[in-house]
Scaffold this active site. Structure first.
Site, PDB file in Angstrom:
ATOM      1  N   ASN A 171      10.015 -15.904  42.409  1.00  0.00           N
ATOM      2  CA  ASN A 171       9.508 -16.153  40.904  1.00  0.00           C
ATOM      3  C   ASN A 171      11.119 -16.747  40.303  1.00  0.00           C
ATOM      4  O   ASN A 171      12.081 -16.018  40.146  1.00  0.00           O
ATOM      5  CB  ASN A 171       8.982 -15.263  40.036  1.00  0.00           C
ATOM      6  N   GLU A 172      11.125 -17.714  39.749  1.00  0.00           N
ATOM      7  CA  GLU A 172      12.426 -18.359  38.813  1.00  0.00           C
ATOM      8  C   GLU A 172      13.678 -17.989  39.368  1.00  0.00           C
ATOM      9  O   GLU A 172      14.413 -17.506  38.632  1.00  0.00           O
ATOM     10  CB  GLU A 172      12.239 -17.686  37.466  1.00  0.00           C
ATOM     11  N   TYR A 243       7.667 -23.306  28.379  1.00  0.00           N
ATOM     12  CA  TYR A 243       7.033 -22.664  27.024  1.00  0.00           C
ATOM     13  C   TYR A 243       7.510 -23.473  25.984  1.00  0.00           C
ATOM     14  O   TYR A 243       8.458 -24.318  25.860  1.00  0.00           O
ATOM     15  CB  TYR A 243       7.566 -21.363  26.923  1.00  0.00           C
ATOM     16  N   GLU A 291       3.484 -21.384  35.049  1.00  0.00           N
ATOM     17  CA  GLU A 291       3.917 -20.711  33.624  1.00  0.00           C
ATOM     18  C   GLU A 291       3.786 -21.682  32.748  1.00  0.00           C
ATOM     19  O   GLU A 291       4.679 -22.652  32.941  1.00  0.00           O
ATOM     20  CB  GLU A 291       4.814 -19.881  33.809  1.00  0.00           C
TER      21      GLU A 291
END
Length: 503
Positions: A171-172, A243, A291
């Protein structure tokens, strides 16, 4: 102000992968504990899972849920979450500065997925751990029996394999905040070798390699090029995250942000094409946008806990954004973008599902309710399955600092060929009323409007709460008309609507 939209059954972007409407649950804040899991709750099932939450998840019809992270996975020992609960260790989670009881792990989450009518998208830890732990987890989860790890699964009460097909390779990993952060070369080599080992076990697995955490990262888009150069022939997807925020409290600029999303997607699509050509490969890698959401309302209140001022609390409220009507429009715009780019974005995960930047909120020992953003996600998930249409839209525009000129009316459409429906998802992101006319004559005899849902509110900052759960909610409308191959609808300023017609 008038808007014209032409829809034609032969103008098709792609067959939408239903997993475009996936979601995400991380061991973060109250996503798990008092979110999906609360054994003492009045609705709890025999596994301790909240049935009121399960009902809402089933209402959203989420096909996949990514688990267990997120930043959490980069220091997670999956073995801590299996075996007798009373023997599981309490760990300190470095990602979110909290304590993790491990009361919920792989078995419990898998059972919840069955109850919620969804499937697991599992992430492996390539931060603090690596290839060996990944292959052991895969063996534990998917091998029928007769090996060390599969026999441990059977001893832990699960005879049949979990048969997980979709896996995230970390992840990331581009983020310096990540436990075990790596350079693109370091991560690309590790991801390649891990993917190779997992494919040696099962060549039919679908594997997701880490792309950029966001388009503002200093390593973007070179990160994608380097990582794909290492992994292209072993993976199926590259992940992207984004986001959205309105810290400036400027609605016009806020609602133009999906153009930045579109640019991000198409830039990475270009990198994919470049590496494919460089490798002379016949494989096609797609994007897993695993995400995405609005996230900014709660950031100030979370700073104390994340800085460690509260010690190591267990399941504290974290990232609990309370969403506004304004956010309904943003989520509608994001979903429209994914539908229009569904030839490239095959998987997407709304982050997250319960309590943590989520469409569903719960009160401990209390009710569960729908946040404002629940509804555009619901409509897209339920009615956005089929063929994404390439619409021809003529709309007035307005100028934004975010993305220059953007159309006042943002529209996507999906043709359910089997059922005989076309669904239009329409966001008016301007302060002007729009008269929209949809040319659907090419579909032949469009017989009726079967559903027309509208969301408007006098207050852009209106929210849903435990004591006022339906303050922001869709209303069934009868103002649209359909005649002689023309669908007409009035779009109020700052409004979202879904119109579904039978063709």
């Amino acid at each position: 102000m008038k808007v014209s939209v032409v829809a034609h059954p032969q103008f098709v972007v792609a067959d939408i992968d239903p997993r475009l409407y996936g979601s995400f649950i991380e061991h973060l804040g109250r996503a798990v504990y008092t979110g999906i899991y609360e054994p003492d709750h009045g609705t709890a099932d025999q596994s301790g899972m909240r049935r009121d939450v399960i009902d809402l998840v089933k209402e959203l019809d989420v096909p996949i849920v990514r688990y267990p992270g997120g930043n959490f996975v980069s220091a997670y020992n999956w073995e801590d979450g299996v075996g007798p609960k009373e023997e599981r260790p309490v760990r300190l989670d470095l990602a979110w500065h909290t304590s993790e009881s491990n009361e919920v792990g792989l078995h419990e989450f898998a059972d919840w997925c069955v109850s919620a009518n969804t499937e697991m998208m599992l992430a492996v830890n390539l931060g603090s751990r690596g290839l060996d732990e990944a292959r052991n987890l895969l063996e534990y989860a998917n091998h029928p029996g007769g090996s060390e790890w599969s026999d441990k699964r059977i001893a832990n009460g699960r005879k049949e394999p979990f048969d997980v097909k979709l896996w995230c390779l970390g992840n990331e990993m581009d983020g310096p905040w990540q436990i075990g952060h790596k350079t693109a070369d370091e991560y690309g080599r590790l991801a390649h070798e891990t993917a190779k080992a997992m494919r040696a076990f099962d060549s039919s697995l679908e594997l997701v390699v880490c792309g950029s955490s966001n388009a503002k990262m200093p390593t973007y888009p070179e990160w994608e090029a380097t990582v794909l150069d290492h992994t292209y022939n072993e993976v199926d997807y590259i992940s992207l995250h984004m986001y959205f925020d309105n810290h400036a409290n400027d609605v016009g600029n806020y609602l133009a942000m999906n153009q930045k999303l579109d640019d991000y997607i198409m830039s990475v699509a270009g990198v994919i094409d470049y590496i494919k050509a460089k490798k002379r490969s016949s494989r096609q890698v797609y994007i897993s946008f695993d995400e995405w959401n609005v996230w900014y309302h709660s950031k100030e209140q979370d700073k104390k806990t994340l800085a460690g001022a509260d010690g190591w609390p267990f399941a504290p409220p974290l990232l609990e954004d309370i969403y506004t009507f304004e956010d309904v429009l943003q989520v509608g715009l994001i979903l429209n973008t994914f539908i229009r780019r569904s030839h490239v974005v095959r998987i997407a995960c709304l982050a997250q599902l319960v309590n943590v930047i989520a469409p569903i909120m719960t009160a401990p020992n209390g009710p569960a309710w729908r946040q404002t953003i629940f509804y555009p996600f619901l409509f897209a998930s339920r009615y956005g399955r089929g063929k994404a249409l390439d619409l021809k839209v003529k709309s007035p525009t307005y100028k934004s600092d975010t993305a220059g000129e953007v159309s006042c009316l943002d529209v996507s459409a999906v043709h359910d060929e089997e059922g005989g429906f076309v669904s239009f998802f329409v966001v008016n992101r301007s302060d002007k009323e729009m008269e929209a006319e949809f040319d659907v004559a090419a579909f032949g005899s469009a017989s009726s409007i079967v559903d027309h849902q509208v969301m408007t509110h006098a207050d852009l900052k209106a929210v849903n709460t435990e004591t006022n759960m339906d303050n922001v909610a869709p209303k069934k409308a009868d103002t649209a008309t359909l005649s002689d191959g023309r669908l007409s609808a009035t779009c109020a300023p700052y409004s979202y609507q879904m119109v579904r017609i039978k063709v």
